[in-house]
Motif scaffolding. Structure first.
Motif, PDB file in Angstrom:
ATOM      1  N   LEU A  81      -2.673 -37.407  96.380  1.00  0.00           N
ATOM      2  CA  LEU A  81      -2.893 -36.054  96.881  1.00  0.00           C
ATOM      3  C   LEU A  81      -3.771 -36.058  98.126  1.00  0.00           C
ATOM      4  CD1 LEU A  81      -3.331 -34.352  93.416  1.00  0.00           C
ATOM      5  CD2 LEU A  81      -1.473 -33.906  95.029  1.00  0.00           C
ATOM      6  N   ALA A  82      -4.745 -36.954  98.166  1.00  0.00           N
ATOM      7  CA  ALA A  82      -5.570 -37.070  99.366  1.00  0.00           C
ATOM      8  C   ALA A  82      -4.708 -37.479 100.556  1.00  0.00           C
ATOM      9  CB  ALA A  82      -6.692 -38.075  99.149  1.00  0.00           C
ATOM     10  N   ARG A  83      -3.780 -38.427 100.352  1.00  0.00           N
ATOM     11  CA  ARG A  83      -2.892 -38.853 101.440  1.00  0.00           C
ATOM     12  C   ARG A  83      -1.971 -37.722 101.889  1.00  0.00           C
ATOM     13  NH1 ARG A  83      -2.380 -43.431  98.079  1.00  0.00           N
ATOM     14  NH2 ARG A  83      -0.300 -42.728  97.407  1.00  0.00           N
ATOM     15  N   LEU A  84      -1.587 -36.855 100.947  1.00  0.00           N
ATOM     16  CA  LEU A  84      -0.723 -35.733 101.291  1.00  0.00           C
ATOM     17  C   LEU A  84      -1.461 -34.651 102.077  1.00  0.00           C
ATOM     18  CD1 LEU A  84       1.326 -35.265  97.980  1.00  0.00           C
ATOM     19  CD2 LEU A  84       2.055 -36.360 100.108  1.00  0.00           C
ATOM     20  N   GLY A  85      -2.769 -34.774 102.171  1.00  0.00           N
ATOM     21  CA  GLY A  85      -3.535 -33.835 102.973  1.00  0.00           C
ATOM     22  C   GLY A  85      -3.946 -32.572 102.275  1.00  0.00           C
ATOM     23  N   VAL A  97     -10.384 -37.898  81.523  1.00  0.00           N
ATOM     24  CA  VAL A  97      -9.499 -37.912  82.685  1.00  0.00           C
ATOM     25  C   VAL A  97     -10.162 -37.187  83.860  1.00  0.00           C
ATOM     26  CG1 VAL A  97      -7.211 -37.295  83.535  1.00  0.00           C
ATOM     27  CG2 VAL A  97      -7.513 -37.992  81.155  1.00  0.00           C
ATOM     28  N   ALA A  98     -10.791 -36.058  83.581  1.00  0.00           N
ATOM     29  CA  ALA A  98     -11.506 -35.335  84.628  1.00  0.00           C
ATOM     30  C   ALA A  98     -12.606 -36.197  85.232  1.00  0.00           C
ATOM     31  CB  ALA A  98     -12.103 -34.045  84.066  1.00  0.00           C
ATOM     32  N   ARG A  99     -13.245 -37.001  84.394  1.00  0.00           N
ATOM     33  CA  ARG A  99     -14.305 -37.899  84.866  1.00  0.00           C
ATOM     34  C   ARG A  99     -13.747 -38.923  85.856  1.00  0.00           C
ATOM     35  NH1 ARG A  99     -17.400 -42.338  82.187  1.00  0.00           N
ATOM     36  NH2 ARG A  99     -19.605 -42.032  82.673  1.00  0.00           N
ATOM     37  N   SER A 100     -12.583 -39.477  85.544  1.00  0.00           N
ATOM     38  CA  SER A 100     -11.943 -40.436  86.444  1.00  0.00           C
ATOM     39  C   SER A 100     -11.554 -39.770  87.761  1.00  0.00           C
ATOM     40  CB  SER A 100     -10.704 -41.029  85.770  1.00  0.00           C
ATOM     41  OG  SER A 100      -9.997 -41.880  86.640  1.00  0.00           O
ATOM     42  N   ALA A 101     -10.978 -38.571  87.661  1.00  0.00           N
ATOM     43  CA  ALA A 101     -10.573 -37.849  88.864  1.00  0.00           C
ATOM     44  C   ALA A 101     -11.780 -37.477  89.717  1.00  0.00           C
ATOM     45  CB  ALA A 101      -9.799 -36.590  88.468  1.00  0.00           C
ATOM     46  N   ALA A 102     -12.863 -37.049  89.069  1.00  0.00           N
ATOM     47  CA  ALA A 102     -14.068 -36.661  89.809  1.00  0.00           C
ATOM     48  C   ALA A 102     -14.664 -37.853  90.548  1.00  0.00           C
ATOM     49  CB  ALA A 102     -15.091 -36.061  88.856  1.00  0.00           C
ATOM     50  N   ALA A 103     -14.685 -39.007  89.901  1.00  0.00           N
ATOM     51  CA  ALA A 103     -15.226 -40.201  90.560  1.00  0.00           C
ATOM     52  C   ALA A 103     -14.412 -40.565  91.790  1.00  0.00           C
ATOM     53  CB  ALA A 103     -15.246 -41.372  89.578  1.00  0.00           C
ATOM     54  N   ARG A 104     -13.087 -40.468  91.675  1.00  0.00           N
ATOM     55  CA  ARG A 104     -12.240 -40.818  92.815  1.00  0.00           C
ATOM     56  C   ARG A 104     -12.348 -39.770  93.919  1.00  0.00           C
ATOM     57  NH1 ARG A 104     -11.578 -44.627  95.443  1.00  0.00           N
ATOM     58  NH2 ARG A 104      -9.637 -44.918  96.596  1.00  0.00           N
ATOM     59  N   ALA A 105     -12.397 -38.499  93.542  1.00  0.00           N
ATOM     60  CA  ALA A 105     -12.546 -37.443  94.545  1.00  0.00           C
ATOM     61  C   ALA A 105     -13.865 -37.591  95.296  1.00  0.00           C
ATOM     62  CB  ALA A 105     -12.460 -36.072  93.876  1.00  0.00           C
ATOM     63  N   ASP A 106     -14.928 -37.927  94.557  1.00  0.00           N
ATOM     64  CA  ASP A 106     -16.232 -38.137  95.188  1.00  0.00           C
ATOM     65  C   ASP A 106     -16.165 -39.289  96.185  1.00  0.00           C
ATOM     66  OD1 ASP A 106     -19.078 -37.901  95.542  1.00  0.00           O
ATOM     67  OD2 ASP A 106     -19.322 -39.565  94.158  1.00  0.00           O
ATOM     68  N   ALA A 107     -15.505 -40.374  95.789  1.00  0.00           N
ATOM     69  CA  ALA A 107     -15.410 -41.547  96.673  1.00  0.00           C
ATOM     70  C   ALA A 107     -14.607 -41.245  97.932  1.00  0.00           C
ATOM     71  CB  ALA A 107     -14.776 -42.709  95.913  1.00  0.00           C
ATOM     72  N   GLY A 109     -14.243 -38.177  99.308  1.00  0.00           N
ATOM     73  CA  GLY A 109     -14.678 -36.988 100.020  1.00  0.00           C
ATOM     74  C   GLY A 109     -13.665 -35.865  99.944  1.00  0.00           C
ATOM     75  N   LEU A 110     -13.151 -35.628  98.726  1.00  0.00           N
ATOM     76  CA  LEU A 110     -12.148 -34.593  98.491  1.00  0.00           C
ATOM     77  C   LEU A 110     -12.721 -33.581  97.497  1.00  0.00           C
ATOM     78  CD1 LEU A 110      -9.251 -33.558  98.873  1.00  0.00           C
ATOM     79  CD2 LEU A 110      -8.539 -35.115  97.031  1.00  0.00           C
ATOM     80  N   PRO A 111     -12.880 -32.315  97.879  1.00  0.00           N
ATOM     81  CA  PRO A 111     -13.464 -31.337  96.954  1.00  0.00           C
ATOM     82  C   PRO A 111     -12.622 -31.190  95.692  1.00  0.00           C
ATOM     83  CG  PRO A 111     -13.356 -30.465  99.188  1.00  0.00           C
ATOM     84  CD  PRO A 111     -12.570 -31.724  99.192  1.00  0.00           C
ATOM     85  N   PHE A 112     -13.292 -31.135  94.544  1.00  0.00           N
ATOM     86  CA  PHE A 112     -12.623 -31.026  93.242  1.00  0.00           C
ATOM     87  C   PHE A 112     -13.325 -29.953  92.437  1.00  0.00           C
ATOM     88  CE2 PHE A 112     -12.149 -33.269  88.862  1.00  0.00           C
ATOM     89  CZ  PHE A 112     -11.120 -32.424  88.494  1.00  0.00           C
ATOM     90  N   LEU A 113     -12.597 -28.894  92.099  1.00  0.00           N
ATOM     91  CA  LEU A 113     -13.110 -27.865  91.206  1.00  0.00           C
ATOM     92  C   LEU A 113     -12.496 -28.100  89.837  1.00  0.00           C
ATOM     93  CD1 LEU A 113     -14.675 -25.395  90.447  1.00  0.00           C
ATOM     94  CD2 LEU A 113     -12.953 -23.961  91.541  1.00  0.00           C
ATOM     95  N   CYS A 114     -13.270 -28.685  88.934  1.00  0.00           N
ATOM     96  CA  CYS A 114     -12.808 -29.028  87.593  1.00  0.00           C
ATOM     97  C   CYS A 114     -12.810 -27.767  86.732  1.00  0.00           C
ATOM     98  CB  CYS A 114     -13.705 -30.106  86.995  1.00  0.00           C
ATOM     99  SG  CYS A 114     -13.232 -30.589  85.321  1.00  0.00           S
ATOM    100  N   SER A 115     -11.672 -27.445  86.190  1.00  0.00           N
ATOM    101  CA  SER A 115     -11.553 -26.198  85.433  1.00  0.00           C
ATOM    102  C   SER A 115     -12.028 -26.332  83.996  1.00  0.00           C
ATOM    103  CB  SER A 115     -10.098 -25.723  85.441  1.00  0.00           C
ATOM    104  OG  SER A 115      -9.272 -26.685  84.796  1.00  0.00           O
ATOM    105  N   SER A 116     -11.751 -27.492  83.349  1.00  0.00           N
ATOM    106  CA  SER A 116     -11.847 -27.532  81.896  1.00  0.00           C
ATOM    107  C   SER A 116     -12.569 -28.729  81.302  1.00  0.00           C
ATOM    108  CB  SER A 116     -10.430 -27.471  81.291  1.00  0.00           C
ATOM    109  OG  SER A 116      -9.717 -26.349  81.774  1.00  0.00           O
TER     110      SER A 116
END
Length: 370
Positions: A81-85, A97-107, A109-116
């Motif tokens: 998704l980061a590559r897709l812009g 799973v959210a934890r894994s996604a948050a770590a990658r988004a942080d690395a 520099g992609l904003p992530f609003l975790c809903s659940s």
């Protein structure tokens, strides 16, 4: 919905869509029903944003990826998704799973609003890239522990599977109950059958059993076994993670699925916006919407407000978290820094302990609220 890949550059100003990535469990072993409700909320909010003019005249587009409750798959989806812009990410139900996604988004520099996802340590280190709507696990599960004590249960057994999330929940319960005279007995579901769980409950003299396990396996067989054991007729079965929230629970268990308290994140009364959204979600889902659907709607509502006000630059979006003030379906949403929480956090969505009414399985009874 799974849009085809396109070249990076969602931040063009030529009238093209503003793309946001959505992480949702839509296939097993993910909790598919939760994913469907989450996606319904996300899609409804996107439709309403676009009906109202989009993001400064540009349509908002949801690019959905199925995580299937797999942390590695989620991390790969974040990379894609980061590559897709995409301008930002929303969603995800499963905490690990959210934890894994948050770590990658942080690395990245992609904003992530975790809903659940509720696990307290959503990222290992404090980050400005991630914000969260759901209450932290420690907040909700402490409220659940207080409910147990108030109902006269101080000797609690937990049937637990190995997981960072379940281990965190057991620790929260133990740390909160111990100073108040409570005891937690852990039953390792790697070693016990549902029938053996019943024997352990009798031996432990526990008055409550909490299901810290996946659904439907082994949660449903455990409930059937305990409900069918006359020695345990008086024991309370609880499910703080919310397994009884969805209709499949009642379908699988019938009357055995009633009177099992769980956590949900809804106020006693929805706001006028919440009432309107509830009606639209009910039509979309063909059933009553869960709190997860409201979380999806609120996540897009917040992110759309940020993108309208601050533009689609990723760094500006992340910098906007502390300035958010958005009316959501469950109250005014603002983010702040909270001790022990590494991300920007809404403090707090309303927390209820509810169960399904034995007299009407489609009706929820509010047992405790905070």
């Amino acid at each position: 919905m799974n849009t085809p890949p396109s070249p990076p550059g969602a931040e063009r100003a030529d009238g093209s869509s503003v793309r946001i990535g959505a992480l949702v469990p839509l296939t097993r072993p993910g909790w598919v029903e939760a994913g469907q409700h989450l996606l319904a909320g996300l899609e409804l909010a996107v439709r309403e944003v676009n009906d109202a003019g989009g993001i400064v005249g540009r349509p908002l587009e949801l690019v959905v990826r199925d995580t299937a409750a797999d942390p590695r798959r989620a991390a790969a989806a974040v990379d894609e998704l980061a590559r897709l812009g995409v301008a930002a990410l929303v969603g995800e139900y499963h905490s690990v799973v959210a934890r894994s996604a948050a770590a990658r988004a942080d690395a990245l520099g992609l904003p992530f609003l975790c809903s659940s996802g509720v696990i307290d340590a959503l990222t290992e280190q404090p980050t400005d890239w991630v914000a969260r709507l759901a209450p932290a696990q420690s907040h909700g599960w402490q409220i659940y522990a207080d409910f147990l004590l108030g109902a006269g249960h101080s000797r609690i057994a937990v049937a637990a599977e190995p997981s960072v999330y379940w281990a965190s929940g057991a620790r929260i319960l133990r740390d909160h109950l111990a100073p108040r005279g409570g005891t937690v007995v852990e039953l390792d579901m790697r070693a016990l059958t549902p029938t053996a769980v019943c024997d352990e409950l009798v031996a432990s003299r526990a008055t409550a059993l909490l299901l810290l396990v996946g659904n439907p396996e082994p949660a449903v067989p455990i409930v059937k076994s305990v409900r069918g054991d006359q020695r345990l007729a008086e024991i309370l079965i609880g499910a703080p993670a919310g397994q009884p929230e969805f209709a499949a629970w009642a379908t699988s268990l019938g009357d055995d699925g009633a009177a099992i308290p769980f956590l949900r994140y809804l106020p006693d009364r929805l706001s006028p916006l919440g009432v309107r959204v509830e009606t639209a979600l009910r039509e979309r889902l063909a059933e009553a919407p869960s709190f997860v659907a409201f979380e999806g709607y609120d996540a897009v509502a917040v992110l759309a407000d940020v993108l309208r006000s601050h533009g689609v630059d990723r760094a500006r979006t992340a910098a906007a978290w502390p300035h958010v003030a958005v009316e959501g379906t469950r109250g005014m949403i603002r983010f702040s820094r909270t001790p022990g929480i590494s991300v920007w956090q809404w403090v707090w969505a309303a927390v209820q302990v509810v169960d399904r009414d034995p007299a009407d399985l489609d009706r929820f009874r509010v047992l405790h609220a905070a």
